[in-house]
Design a protein around this motif. Sequence first.
Motif, PDB file in Angstrom:
ATOM      1  N   PRO A   1      -2.221 -45.091 -31.675  1.00 44.12           N
ATOM      2  CA  PRO A   1      -2.456 -44.287 -32.874  1.00 44.12           C
ATOM      3  C   PRO A   1      -2.197 -42.805 -32.618  1.00 44.12           C
ATOM      4  O   PRO A   1      -2.349 -42.317 -31.497  1.00 44.12           O
ATOM      5  CB  PRO A   1      -3.930 -44.550 -33.187  1.00 44.12           C
ATOM      6  CG  PRO A   1      -4.534 -45.007 -31.915  1.00 44.12           C
ATOM      7  CD  PRO A   1      -3.436 -45.692 -31.150  1.00 44.12           C
TER       8      PRO A   1
ATOM      9  N   VAL B   1      -3.948 -40.387 -33.260  1.00 42.20           N
ATOM     10  CA  VAL B   1      -5.158 -39.691 -32.827  1.00 42.20           C
ATOM     11  C   VAL B   1      -5.128 -39.463 -31.318  1.00 42.20           C
ATOM     12  O   VAL B   1      -5.573 -38.424 -30.826  1.00 42.20           O
ATOM     13  CB  VAL B   1      -6.425 -40.483 -33.237  1.00 42.20           C
ATOM     14  CG1 VAL B   1      -7.683 -39.827 -32.727  1.00 42.20           C
ATOM     15  CG2 VAL B   1      -6.483 -40.648 -34.741  1.00 42.20           C
TER      16      VAL B   1
ATOM     17  N   ILE C   1      -2.832 -36.551 -30.596  1.00 43.13           N
ATOM     18  CA  ILE C   1      -3.503 -35.292 -30.951  1.00 43.13           C
ATOM     19  C   ILE C   1      -4.481 -34.891 -29.856  1.00 43.13           C
ATOM     20  O   ILE C   1      -4.538 -33.728 -29.458  1.00 43.13           O
ATOM     21  CB  ILE C   1      -4.201 -35.425 -32.318  1.00 43.13           C
ATOM     22  CG1 ILE C   1      -3.151 -35.531 -33.425  1.00 43.13           C
ATOM     23  CG2 ILE C   1      -5.156 -34.258 -32.574  1.00 43.13           C
ATOM     24  CD1 ILE C   1      -3.706 -35.898 -34.773  1.00 43.13           C
ATOM     25  N   ALA C   2      -5.248 -35.838 -29.329  1.00 35.90           N
ATOM     26  CA  ALA C   2      -6.190 -35.537 -28.242  1.00 35.90           C
ATOM     27  C   ALA C   2      -5.439 -35.054 -27.002  1.00 35.90           C
ATOM     28  O   ALA C   2      -5.891 -34.123 -26.322  1.00 35.90           O
ATOM     29  CB  ALA C   2      -7.034 -36.765 -27.916  1.00 35.90           C
TER      30      ALA C   2
ATOM     31  N   ASN D   1     -12.537 -37.541 -29.676  1.00 33.98           N
ATOM     32  CA  ASN D   1     -11.457 -37.904 -30.591  1.00 33.98           C
ATOM     33  C   ASN D   1     -10.612 -39.034 -30.007  1.00 33.98           C
ATOM     34  O   ASN D   1     -10.191 -39.945 -30.729  1.00 33.98           O
ATOM     35  CB  ASN D   1     -10.561 -36.710 -30.900  1.00 33.98           C
ATOM     36  CG  ASN D   1     -11.203 -35.754 -31.856  1.00 33.98           C
ATOM     37  OD1 ASN D   1     -12.124 -36.104 -32.587  1.00 33.98           O
ATOM     38  ND2 ASN D   1     -10.734 -34.529 -31.856  1.00 33.98           N
TER      39      ASN D   1
ATOM     40  N   GLY E   1      -9.973 -42.720 -31.573  1.00 32.89           N
ATOM     41  CA  GLY E   1      -8.658 -43.311 -31.761  1.00 32.89           C
ATOM     42  C   GLY E   1      -8.518 -44.660 -31.091  1.00 32.89           C
ATOM     43  O   GLY E   1      -7.937 -45.594 -31.648  1.00 32.89           O
TER      44      GLY E   1
ATOM     45  N   GLU F   1     -16.688 -43.835 -35.242  1.00 33.13           N
ATOM     46  CA  GLU F   1     -17.212 -42.535 -35.680  1.00 33.13           C
ATOM     47  C   GLU F   1     -18.614 -42.303 -35.139  1.00 33.13           C
ATOM     48  O   GLU F   1     -18.949 -41.193 -34.722  1.00 33.13           O
ATOM     49  CB  GLU F   1     -17.210 -42.446 -37.206  1.00 33.13           C
ATOM     50  CG  GLU F   1     -17.568 -41.075 -37.725  1.00 33.13           C
ATOM     51  CD  GLU F   1     -16.626 -39.972 -37.269  1.00 33.13           C
ATOM     52  OE1 GLU F   1     -17.102 -38.849 -37.036  1.00 33.13           O
ATOM     53  OE2 GLU F   1     -15.416 -40.216 -37.139  1.00 33.13           O
TER      54      GLU F   1
ATOM     55  N   LYS G   1     -18.191 -41.450 -31.477  1.00 38.83           N
ATOM     56  CA  LYS G   1     -17.655 -40.094 -31.349  1.00 38.83           C
ATOM     57  C   LYS G   1     -18.765 -39.064 -31.537  1.00 38.83           C
ATOM     58  O   LYS G   1     -18.859 -38.101 -30.774  1.00 38.83           O
ATOM     59  CB  LYS G   1     -16.550 -39.890 -32.381  1.00 38.83           C
ATOM     60  CG  LYS G   1     -15.975 -38.497 -32.428  1.00 38.83           C
ATOM     61  CD  LYS G   1     -14.927 -38.406 -33.518  1.00 38.83           C
ATOM     62  CE  LYS G   1     -14.599 -36.971 -33.819  1.00 38.83           C
ATOM     63  NZ  LYS G   1     -13.634 -36.839 -34.901  1.00 38.83           N
TER      64      LYS G   1
ATOM     65  N   GLN H   1      -6.818 -30.023 -34.651  1.00 35.51           N
ATOM     66  CA  GLN H   1      -6.825 -31.425 -35.057  1.00 35.51           C
ATOM     67  C   GLN H   1      -6.506 -31.554 -36.545  1.00 35.51           C
ATOM     68  O   GLN H   1      -5.682 -32.373 -36.935  1.00 35.51           O
ATOM     69  CB  GLN H   1      -8.186 -32.046 -34.756  1.00 35.51           C
ATOM     70  CG  GLN H   1      -8.345 -33.464 -35.238  1.00 35.51           C
ATOM     71  CD  GLN H   1      -9.743 -33.980 -35.054  1.00 35.51           C
ATOM     72  OE1 GLN H   1     -10.538 -33.416 -34.308  1.00 35.51           O
ATOM     73  NE2 GLN H   1     -10.072 -35.055 -35.732  1.00 35.51           N
ATOM     74  N   TRP H   2      -7.138 -30.741 -37.375  1.00 33.79           N
ATOM     75  CA  TRP H   2      -6.865 -30.785 -38.820  1.00 33.79           C
ATOM     76  C   TRP H   2      -5.396 -30.504 -39.106  1.00 33.79           C
ATOM     77  O   TRP H   2      -4.779 -31.183 -39.919  1.00 33.79           O
ATOM     78  CB  TRP H   2      -7.717 -29.782 -39.571  1.00 33.79           C
ATOM     79  CG  TRP H   2      -9.186 -30.016 -39.540  1.00 33.79           C
ATOM     80  CD1 TRP H   2      -9.840 -31.185 -39.267  1.00 33.79           C
ATOM     81  CD2 TRP H   2     -10.204 -29.047 -39.790  1.00 33.79           C
ATOM     82  NE1 TRP H   2     -11.202 -30.996 -39.323  1.00 33.79           N
ATOM     83  CE2 TRP H   2     -11.449 -29.688 -39.653  1.00 33.79           C
ATOM     84  CE3 TRP H   2     -10.184 -27.699 -40.103  1.00 33.79           C
ATOM     85  CZ2 TRP H   2     -12.651 -29.022 -39.838  1.00 33.79           C
ATOM     86  CZ3 TRP H   2     -11.387 -27.044 -40.286  1.00 33.79           C
ATOM     87  CH2 TRP H   2     -12.600 -27.698 -40.160  1.00 33.79           C
TER      88      TRP H   2
ATOM     89  N   VAL I   1      -3.169 -33.449 -37.903  1.00 32.40           N
ATOM     90  CA  VAL I   1      -3.325 -34.613 -38.793  1.00 32.40           C
ATOM     91  C   VAL I   1      -2.594 -34.367 -40.104  1.00 32.40           C
ATOM     92  O   VAL I   1      -1.880 -35.244 -40.603  1.00 32.40           O
ATOM     93  CB  VAL I   1      -4.823 -34.936 -39.034  1.00 32.40           C
ATOM     94  CG1 VAL I   1      -4.990 -35.916 -40.183  1.00 32.40           C
ATOM     95  CG2 VAL I   1      -5.447 -35.495 -37.768  1.00 32.40           C
TER      96      VAL I   1
END
Length: 120
Positions: A4, A6, A9-10, A47, A51, A74, A77, A111-112, A115
């Motif tokens: 993914p 995510v 991004i991490a 994060n 993911g 979630e 996390k 991150q925002w 995404v």
Amino acid sequence: MYKPPVLLIAAVQLLLVSLAGAVLHFGGRPVTALSVWIGGALCALPNAYFGYRAFRHRGARAAHRVVESFYRAETGKFILTLAGFAAVFAVVRPLDAAALFISYGSCVVLQWLLVARLVR
């Protein structure tokens, strides 16, 4: 195997805080460098956990498992983030708290942005 976004991004978050930490460390600010790296890690590692856990199931037949995975991911996390901050403030001395929170906040904003870019 499906990876993914995510996780990507991490990885980007960890790379950027590592670079910032290296610049600060070699610039003569090792405490700030460590604090920046820890702040970024406190954002990126939970994060990555999210993911890994949230995107284990795919497809319409697995819809119930997908939703359940998202809730569990979630929750995990959130717990990892809280435990991470508690451990850092209990163990790490000396610590630049401002650098820690700025780094954490910067990673959240990054991150925002990433995404939003991936969703387009």
